[in-house]
Design an enzyme around this catalytic site. Structure first.
Site, PDB file in Angstrom:
ATOM      1  N   GLN A 103       0.843  -1.202   0.000  1.00 56.25           N
ATOM      2  CA  GLN A 103       0.000   0.000   0.000  1.00 56.25           C
ATOM      3  C   GLN A 103       0.869   1.239   0.000  1.00 56.25           C
ATOM      4  O   GLN A 103       0.361   2.346  -0.094  1.00 56.25           O
ATOM      5  CB  GLN A 103      -0.854   0.032   1.268  1.00 56.25           C
ATOM      6  CG  GLN A 103      -1.687  -1.191   1.483  1.00 56.25           C
ATOM      7  CD  GLN A 103      -2.557  -1.045   2.723  1.00 56.25           C
ATOM      8  OE1 GLN A 103      -3.766  -0.940   2.625  1.00 56.25           O
ATOM      9  NE2 GLN A 103      -1.953  -1.037   3.880  1.00 56.25           N
ATOM     10  N   ASN A 104       2.177   1.043   0.180  1.00 56.70           N
ATOM     11  CA  ASN A 104       3.065   2.194   0.332  1.00 56.70           C
ATOM     12  C   ASN A 104       3.362   2.848  -1.008  1.00 56.70           C
ATOM     13  O   ASN A 104       3.364   2.196  -2.046  1.00 56.70           O
ATOM     14  CB  ASN A 104       4.380   1.768   0.989  1.00 56.70           C
ATOM     15  CG  ASN A 104       4.165   1.308   2.416  1.00 56.70           C
ATOM     16  OD1 ASN A 104       3.111   1.580   2.980  1.00 56.70           O
ATOM     17  ND2 ASN A 104       5.131   0.618   2.965  1.00 56.70           N
ATOM     18  N   VAL A 105       3.654   4.134  -0.929  1.00 54.64           N
ATOM     19  CA  VAL A 105       3.952   4.908  -2.130  1.00 54.64           C
ATOM     20  C   VAL A 105       5.394   5.401  -2.094  1.00 54.64           C
ATOM     21  O   VAL A 105       5.790   6.246  -2.877  1.00 54.64           O
ATOM     22  CB  VAL A 105       2.969   6.102  -2.242  1.00 54.64           C
ATOM     23  CG1 VAL A 105       1.547   5.604  -2.493  1.00 54.64           C
ATOM     24  CG2 VAL A 105       3.000   6.991  -0.984  1.00 54.64           C
ATOM     25  N   ASP A 106       6.195   4.841  -1.153  1.00 54.78           N
ATOM     26  CA  ASP A 106       7.542   5.371  -0.929  1.00 54.78           C
ATOM     27  C   ASP A 106       8.614   4.763  -1.832  1.00 54.78           C
ATOM     28  O   ASP A 106       9.761   5.201  -1.825  1.00 54.78           O
ATOM     29  CB  ASP A 106       7.941   5.201   0.547  1.00 54.78           C
ATOM     30  CG  ASP A 106       7.830   3.744   1.031  1.00 54.78           C
ATOM     31  OD1 ASP A 106       8.054   2.823   0.221  1.00 54.78           O
ATOM     32  OD2 ASP A 106       7.518   3.547   2.220  1.00 54.78           O
ATOM     33  N   HIS A 134      -1.211   1.593  -4.397  1.00 56.57           N
ATOM     34  CA  HIS A 134      -1.606   3.001  -4.268  1.00 56.57           C
ATOM     35  C   HIS A 134      -0.720   3.955  -5.060  1.00 56.57           C
ATOM     36  O   HIS A 134      -0.801   5.166  -4.868  1.00 56.57           O
ATOM     37  CB  HIS A 134      -1.630   3.407  -2.787  1.00 56.57           C
ATOM     38  CG  HIS A 134      -2.684   2.694  -1.994  1.00 56.57           C
ATOM     39  ND1 HIS A 134      -2.724   2.675  -0.630  1.00 56.57           N
ATOM     40  CD2 HIS A 134      -3.747   1.963  -2.406  1.00 56.57           C
ATOM     41  CE1 HIS A 134      -3.771   1.956  -0.222  1.00 56.57           C
ATOM     42  NE2 HIS A 134      -4.396   1.508  -1.292  1.00 56.57           N
ATOM     43  N   CYS A 142      -0.732  12.822 -15.952  1.00 56.20           N
ATOM     44  CA  CYS A 142      -1.430  13.995 -16.496  1.00 56.20           C
ATOM     45  C   CYS A 142      -2.905  13.949 -16.093  1.00 56.20           C
ATOM     46  O   CYS A 142      -3.555  12.914 -16.194  1.00 56.20           O
ATOM     47  CB  CYS A 142      -1.288  14.014 -18.011  1.00 56.20           C
ATOM     48  SG  CYS A 142      -2.230  15.351 -18.765  1.00 56.20           S
ATOM     49  N   GLY A 206       2.752  -4.569   8.994  1.00 53.82           N
ATOM     50  CA  GLY A 206       2.724  -3.121   9.217  1.00 53.82           C
ATOM     51  C   GLY A 206       1.594  -2.376   8.541  1.00 53.82           C
ATOM     52  O   GLY A 206       1.790  -1.277   8.037  1.00 53.82           O
TER      53      GLY A 206
HETATM   54  P1  NAD Z   1      -1.248   3.151   8.822  1.00 53.46           P
HETATM   55  O1  NAD Z   1      -0.459   4.389   9.047  1.00 53.46           O
HETATM   56  O2  NAD Z   1      -2.705   3.193   8.915  1.00 53.46           O
HETATM   57  O3  NAD Z   1      -0.813   1.992   9.847  1.00 53.46           O
HETATM   58  C1  NAD Z   1       0.497   1.647  10.095  1.00 53.46           C
HETATM   59  C2  NAD Z   1       0.526   0.303  10.828  1.00 53.46           C
HETATM   60  O4  NAD Z   1       1.891  -0.051  11.009  1.00 53.46           O
HETATM   61  C3  NAD Z   1      -0.113   0.316  12.225  1.00 53.46           C
HETATM   62  O5  NAD Z   1      -0.945  -0.832  12.361  1.00 53.46           O
HETATM   63  C4  NAD Z   1       1.071   0.239  13.180  1.00 53.46           C
HETATM   64  O6  NAD Z   1       0.767  -0.482  14.375  1.00 53.46           O
HETATM   65  C5  NAD Z   1       2.076  -0.503  12.339  1.00 53.46           C
HETATM   66  N1  NAD Z   1       3.482  -0.218  12.671  1.00 53.46           N
HETATM   67  C6  NAD Z   1       4.021   0.912  13.177  1.00 53.46           C
HETATM   68  N2  NAD Z   1       5.334   0.782  13.294  1.00 53.46           N
HETATM   69  C7  NAD Z   1       5.652  -0.455  12.821  1.00 53.46           C
HETATM   70  C8  NAD Z   1       6.873  -1.176  12.671  1.00 53.46           C
HETATM   71  N3  NAD Z   1       8.040  -0.633  13.016  1.00 53.46           N
HETATM   72  N4  NAD Z   1       6.816  -2.426  12.145  1.00 53.46           N
HETATM   73  C9  NAD Z   1       5.640  -2.975  11.777  1.00 53.46           C
HETATM   74  N5  NAD Z   1       4.449  -2.350  11.918  1.00 53.46           N
HETATM   75  C10 NAD Z   1       4.472  -1.105  12.421  1.00 53.46           C
HETATM   76  O7  NAD Z   1      -0.731   2.613   7.450  1.00 53.46           O
HETATM   77  P2  NAD Z   1      -1.457   1.764   6.321  1.00 53.46           P
HETATM   78  O8  NAD Z   1      -2.252   0.668   6.943  1.00 53.46           O
HETATM   79  O9  NAD Z   1      -0.392   1.413   5.368  1.00 53.46           O
HETATM   80  O10 NAD Z   1      -2.505   2.735   5.604  1.00 53.46           O
HETATM   81  C11 NAD Z   1      -2.237   4.063   5.376  1.00 53.46           C
HETATM   82  C12 NAD Z   1      -2.380   4.528   3.928  1.00 53.46           C
HETATM   83  O11 NAD Z   1      -1.531   5.661   3.839  1.00 53.46           O
HETATM   84  C13 NAD Z   1      -1.909   3.580   2.887  1.00 53.46           C
HETATM   85  O12 NAD Z   1      -2.880   3.526   1.922  1.00 53.46           O
HETATM   86  C14 NAD Z   1      -0.636   4.179   2.287  1.00 53.46           C
HETATM   87  O13 NAD Z   1      -0.726   4.313   0.881  1.00 53.46           O
HETATM   88  C15 NAD Z   1      -0.528   5.555   2.851  1.00 53.46           C
HETATM   89  N6  NAD Z   1       0.789   5.834   3.481  1.00 53.46           N
HETATM   90  C16 NAD Z   1       1.929   5.384   2.883  1.00 53.46           C
HETATM   91  C17 NAD Z   1       3.181   5.600   3.473  1.00 53.46           C
HETATM   92  C18 NAD Z   1       4.418   5.067   2.801  1.00 53.46           C
HETATM   93  O14 NAD Z   1       4.456   4.952   1.579  1.00 53.46           O
HETATM   94  N7  NAD Z   1       5.464   4.678   3.560  1.00 53.46           N
HETATM   95  C19 NAD Z   1       3.262   6.288   4.690  1.00 53.46           C
HETATM   96  C20 NAD Z   1       2.067   6.756   5.274  1.00 53.46           C
HETATM   97  C21 NAD Z   1       0.843   6.499   4.649  1.00 53.46           C
HETATM   98 ZN    ZN Z   2      -1.419  15.271 -20.933  1.00 51.00          ZN
END
Ligand code: NAD
Ligand code: ZN
Length: 259
Positions: A103-106, A134, A142, A206
């Site tokens: 789900q991460n965008v990083d 995501h 665009c 996570g």
């Molecule tokens: P969230 O922020 O809702 O939840 C994070 C989860 O990670 C929590 O359950 C927490 O207990 C757990 N956590 C915290 N530290 C941890 C560790 N060290 N090891 C393992 N688990 C740990 O995140 P989500 O569920 O991914 O949803 C948030 C949305 O926001 C996603 O759709 C995502 O696209 C976006 N988002 C992405 C990033 C990124 O790309 N890194 C950062 C923030 C939000």
């Molecule tokens: Zn265009």
């Protein structure tokens, strides 16, 4: 934790096919803040107020300013032991037997995959690249013609006129990210669901499991007869359906299970 991790390791190492679903928690120990943790806020806005098509339509400069800030923070972060272990596991098993969905965008799973490929002298295989449900902070799209490209340079947010524009049609470019209220891309989601159905083991690392439909991938594995393992320092809405719950951080637990 040691015994539970050893049990999970056994399940993962014996599995014919695995799927690993990751959320913001897997990158927390790389220094990328989660939305719900401390450091997730910017100028007192909640992400839900900025990561929406409506916010971009109203004030594209403000939204780009927030993304430029996030991009700068993330660019300083490196894949941690969890990303690197998962990438080496995916490389060694091959794309047919292992899949990383995030789900991460990083972009940190993709960076770890490049790192793992460099270790091996083999060229990075496209099929071992993570499925980014995501989108990515380092791609733009665009708003008119939908053209996409990589874009990692800083964004000039000094005025609306300075914001980046499409080379083809001159319309505004936006981050290539799935915003709140937008559907996931059918092709990416379809591939993730198919892999979840085929997986004997789904490991969820996570994620607070409140963002759908990503969180329901674990349910797909479970309904198809597979096992669900959760790695998170806290309990989540997924905990009751997990067959194995390991309370610990990604960096503590993932190398014990996947290495
Ligand atoms: P969230 O922020 O809702 O939840 C994070 C989860 O990670 C929590 O359950 C927490 O207990 C757990 N956590 C915290 N530290 C941890 C560790 N060290 N090891 C393992 N688990 C740990 O995140 P989500 O569920 O991914 O949803 C948030 C949305 O926001 C996603 O759709 C995502 O696209 C976006 N988002 C992405 C990033 C990124 O790309 N890194 C950062 C923030 C939000
Ligand atoms: Zn265009």
């Amino acid at each position: 934790m040691r015994d539970v991790a050893a049990y999970a390791r056994d399940l993962v190492q014996r599995a014919e096919r695995t799927l690993t679903l990751t959320g913001a928690g897997v990158s927390a120990e790389s220094g990328v803040p989660t939305f719900r943790g401390a450091g997730g806020l910017w100028k007192n806005f909640r992400p839900e107020e900025l990561a929406t098509p409506g916010a971009f339509a109203r004030d594209p400069r403000l939204v780009w300013e927030w993304y430029d800030w996030r991009r700068r923070r993330v660019r300083e972060c490196r894949p941690n032991a969890a990303h690197l272990t998962l990438a080496a596991f995916a490389r060694d098993r091959g794309p047919a037997r292992s899949c990383i969905v995030t789900q991460n965008v990083d972009g940190l799973h993709a960076a770890a995959a490049r790192h793992a490929a460099a270790d091996d002298a083999a060229p990075p295989h496209e099929a071992t690249a993570p499925l980014e449900l995501h989108g990515s902070l380092f791609r733009v799209r665009c708003t008119e013609c939908g053209a996409r490209r990589d874009h990692a340079d800083p964004i000039d947010t000094s005025s609306t006129e300075a914001l980046p524009r499409c080379e083809r049609c001159q319309a505004l470019l936006r981050p290539d990210i799935v915003w709140f209220g937008e559907p996931l891309e059918d092709v990416v989601l379809g591939r993730a669901i198919a892999r979840a159905r085929d997986a004997n083991v789904c490991v969820v690392v996570g994620t607070s499991a409140v963002v759908q439909p990503a969180a329901s991938l674990a349910m797909v594995t479970k309904r198809a007869g597979g096992v669900v393992i959760e790695v998170n320092p806290e309990t989540t809405p997924l905990t009751p359906i997990a067959d194995v719950s390991i309370r610990g951080t990604a960096v503590e637990v993932v190398p014990r299970v996947f290495a």
